[in-house]
Design a protein around this motif. Structure first.
Motif, PDB file in Angstrom:
ATOM      1  N   PHE A   1       0.845  -1.193   0.000  1.00  9.75           N
ATOM      2  CA  PHE A   1       0.000   0.000   0.000  1.00  9.75           C
ATOM      3  C   PHE A   1       0.876   1.236   0.000  1.00  9.75           C
ATOM      4  CE2 PHE A   1       0.264  -1.691   4.357  1.00  9.75           C
ATOM      5  CZ  PHE A   1       0.950  -0.663   5.003  1.00  9.75           C
ATOM      6  N   SER A   2       0.240   2.367  -0.280  1.00 10.47           N
ATOM      7  CA  SER A   2       0.898   3.658  -0.173  1.00 10.47           C
ATOM      8  C   SER A   2       0.568   4.228   1.199  1.00 10.47           C
ATOM      9  CB  SER A   2       0.404   4.607  -1.267  1.00 10.47           C
ATOM     10  OG  SER A   2       1.027   5.868  -1.149  1.00 10.47           O
ATOM     11  N   LEU A   3       1.600   4.585   1.954  1.00 11.84           N
ATOM     12  CA  LEU A   3       1.365   5.107   3.300  1.00 11.84           C
ATOM     13  C   LEU A   3       0.615   6.441   3.222  1.00 11.84           C
ATOM     14  CD1 LEU A   3       4.818   4.230   4.864  1.00 11.84           C
ATOM     15  CD2 LEU A   3       2.603   3.431   5.706  1.00 11.84           C
ATOM     16  N   PRO A   4      -0.359   6.623   4.099  1.00  6.24           N
ATOM     17  CA  PRO A   4      -1.108   7.884   4.105  1.00  6.24           C
ATOM     18  C   PRO A   4      -0.302   8.982   4.783  1.00  6.24           C
ATOM     19  CG  PRO A   4      -1.858   6.472   5.878  1.00  6.24           C
ATOM     20  CD  PRO A   4      -0.833   5.680   5.127  1.00  6.24           C
ATOM     21  N   ALA A   5      -0.872  10.151   4.843  1.00  3.11           N
ATOM     22  CA  ALA A   5      -0.237  11.255   5.563  1.00  3.11           C
ATOM     23  C   ALA A   5      -0.183  10.922   7.044  1.00  3.11           C
ATOM     24  CB  ALA A   5      -1.019  12.543   5.341  1.00  3.11           C
ATOM     25  N   LEU A   6       0.980  11.086   7.646  1.00  2.00           N
ATOM     26  CA  LEU A   6       1.167  10.830   9.075  1.00  2.00           C
ATOM     27  C   LEU A   6       1.571  12.123   9.772  1.00  2.00           C
ATOM     28  CD1 LEU A   6       1.973   7.956   7.576  1.00  2.00           C
ATOM     29  CD2 LEU A   6       2.730   7.357   9.868  1.00  2.00           C
TER      30      LEU A   6
ATOM     31  N   TRP B   1       6.477  11.107  12.326  1.00  2.10           N
ATOM     32  CA  TRP B   1       6.523  10.092  11.276  1.00  2.10           C
ATOM     33  C   TRP B   1       6.137  10.649   9.908  1.00  2.10           C
ATOM     34  CZ3 TRP B   1       8.683   5.695  12.877  1.00  2.10           C
ATOM     35  CH2 TRP B   1       8.606   5.358  14.237  1.00  2.10           C
ATOM     36  N   GLN B   2       6.068  11.977   9.775  1.00  7.83           N
ATOM     37  CA  GLN B   2       5.520  12.588   8.564  1.00  7.83           C
ATOM     38  C   GLN B   2       6.337  12.268   7.316  1.00  7.83           C
ATOM     39  OE1 GLN B   2       7.033  14.148  10.990  1.00  7.83           O
ATOM     40  NE2 GLN B   2       8.222  15.930  10.310  1.00  7.83           N
ATOM     41  N   ALA B   3       7.619  11.933   7.461  1.00  9.18           N
ATOM     42  CA  ALA B   3       8.452  11.638   6.289  1.00  9.18           C
ATOM     43  C   ALA B   3       7.981  10.409   5.532  1.00  9.18           C
ATOM     44  CB  ALA B   3       9.906  11.454   6.716  1.00  9.18           C
ATOM     45  N   LEU B   4       7.179   9.573   6.182  1.00  3.07           N
ATOM     46  CA  LEU B   4       6.710   8.341   5.545  1.00  3.07           C
ATOM     47  C   LEU B   4       5.480   8.558   4.670  1.00  3.07           C
ATOM     48  CD1 LEU B   4       7.125   5.766   8.474  1.00  3.07           C
ATOM     49  CD2 LEU B   4       8.550   6.004   6.421  1.00  3.07           C
TER      50      LEU B   4
END
Length: 487
Positions: A381-386, A390-393
């Protein structure tokens, strides 16, 4: 075609069988042969998800999964037909051709061999018919004479396929020549005849100082020492069957910018997925068994567990529960994966005797109900906005796998009145806490995605293909000419 079988045996667990077998898979592939790995029975809580012939998903040991990739082959349940996953000192879950087999799980150890040997032999014969070379890995030591009569993984396999056997010893631990001689001497003569070469692994120092021991050993056994492999601290593969070595994870000689403490509870599972972290410049990995080992850590990871409730009880007995909670409250990152995710929640509920009931650490408002059936499947999956940190993911595409009995749900009643509620970012897969430093997921293999490593640390790790190519070159340098004759 009937494949030539080359078998890697060891004088003990941890001698380096898995690593040497992987290197041989890569080398035979580089010679242009069609290659498959095989290990009849693997005892490990490190497993990967592969397709089964009937269209389902199943589990095999991580070592055979990586050996298949090194061989350029598609991983197949026949490559590790029997997988034993320890749940306690005297109990293991039995996985046959990728699927949990409750009947075999309930049987005494020695009673299983007659039931499983025909299926093991058939799997090996099928791989032999489809390939030029089958690289076979043994288990433990072939000289475990208490188990010889019920053996289905060492010399019984070697006799079945008339394997060209190499016996590996860890010379770094000392006593290697005695280990080699003693192992050979305890085998019956017809099995001694299958041992074609001794391998000294993990050597440090001047190889000329080994003389005259190899010559003396050959005089006593008729078996030559065909390789002396130098110590490889950063070879890029997980350690054999879940053994971890802190020497390769200290950041020695580097400026450490991130210290990651991984809780090493007794039934830790899938710890192999953290191998890429050991390759990242400036990252120090600590296998933590006490609260003091969390001091100074930037991250704390709660990895998978084969016995979540029992490992959570162990954490409490060590005071690690309070240390993890304090780390999170101080703003430090906490990542829970699979069993570790379950521990971060409020409650573990077991109605079927799968794992056990327990109160969680309460860092995520989650409840986990253990189901009788196991979820085993690949996941991407594509990681959602965190949220930070952890925002870099965000938006990173990841691939991995799931292996778990637990079914976890976000409970609104457990965060009533919270000023900053937790979020379920991907249904049944990914949660971020009201304290956004706390993240939990069922995805195994997160750090095996190069994009994740780069997003988090700004660095890449060597790809598996680069690792395999280096191993193949190493075989050329380490083994005597003719020791690995072609099919």
């Amino acid at each position: 075609m009937t494949a030539r079988c080359v078998m890697v045996l060891g004088t003990s667990s941890g001698a380096g069988k898995s690593w040497v077998a992987t290197a041989l898979c890569a080398w035979y592939r580089a010679q242009g042969y069609k290659v498959a790995p095989f290990k009849a029975q693997n005892m490990s809580n490190n497993a990967r998800v592969v397709a089964t012939p009937d269209g389902r998903w199943g589990e095999i040991g991580t070592a055979q999964y990586l050996q298949a990739l090194a061989a350029g082959a598609v991983p197949d349940v026949r490559m590790n037909p029997l997988l034993l996953k320890p749940e306690a000192d005297t109990k293991s879950q039995v996985v046959l051709f990728g699927q949990v087999n409750e009947e075999l799980t309930a049987m005494p150890w020695r009673g299983r061999s007659a039931r499983v040997w025909p299926q093991i032999a058939q799997a090996l014969d099928e791989l032999r018919a489809e390939n030029d070379v089958v690289v076979i890995e043994g288990a433990g030591s072939p000289a475990e004479i208490n188990l010889h009569a019920s053996d289905v993984v060492n010399m019984r396999v070697a006799r079945h396929c008339d394997a060209h056997c190499l016996l590996v010893a860890d010379i770094d631990r000392g006593g290697a020549f005695a280990h080699l001689y003693g192992t050979w001497a305890l085998l019956p003569s017809e099995e001694q005849a299958l041992i074609k070469g001794f391998v000294l692994n993990k050597f440090r120092g001047d190889a000329s100082l080994l003389a005259p021991a190899p010559q003396m050993l050959e005089e006593k056994t008729g078996v030559p020492t065909v390789a002396c492999i130098p110590m490889q601290y950063a070879h890029g593969l997980p350690e054999e069957d879940g053994v971890f070595d802190d020497r390769g994870s200290t950041g020695a000689g580097q400026v450490v910018h991130t210290t990651i403490a991984i809780i090493a509870y007794p039934r830790i599972s899938n710890l192999d997925e953290f191998q890429p972290l050991l390759q990242v410049p400036g990252v120090r990995v600590v296998w933590a068994r006490s609260p003091s080992q969390l001091a100074g850590a930037d991250w704390v990871i709660l990895p998978g567990s084969k016995a979540t409730a029992a490992d959570l009880a162990w954490m409490r007995s060590q005071g690690l529960d309070a240390a993890v909670t304090a780390h999170a409250h101080a703003g430090g990152r906490v990542l829970g994966i699979c069993g570790g995710l379950q521990m971060l929640g409020e409650a573990l509920i077991d109605l079927h005797g799968v794992d056990g009931n327990a109160a969680g650490l309460g860092l995520l408002p989650l409840a986990t109900l253990f189901a009788q059936d196991k979820t085993v499947q690949p996941t991407s999956f594509s990681l959602p906005a965190l949220q930070a940190p952890w925002q870099a993911l965000g938006s990173v595409q990841v691939r991995g796998y799931e292996i778990h009995h637990g079914q976890t749900q976000l409970r609104a009643d457990m965060q009533a009145g919270a000023s900053r509620p937790a979020q379920e970012l991907l249904p049944g897969l990914l949660w971020q806490g009201g304290n956004p430093a706390v993240l939990g997921t069922y995805l195994h293999g997160l750090f095996e995605n190069g994009e994740v490593i780069h997003a988090l640390f700004g660095h890449g790790a060597p790809s598996l293909e680069q690792v395999f190519e280096r191993l193949a070159r190493g075989v050329e340098a380490w083994f005597e000419a003719g020791a690995l004759a072609p099919p």
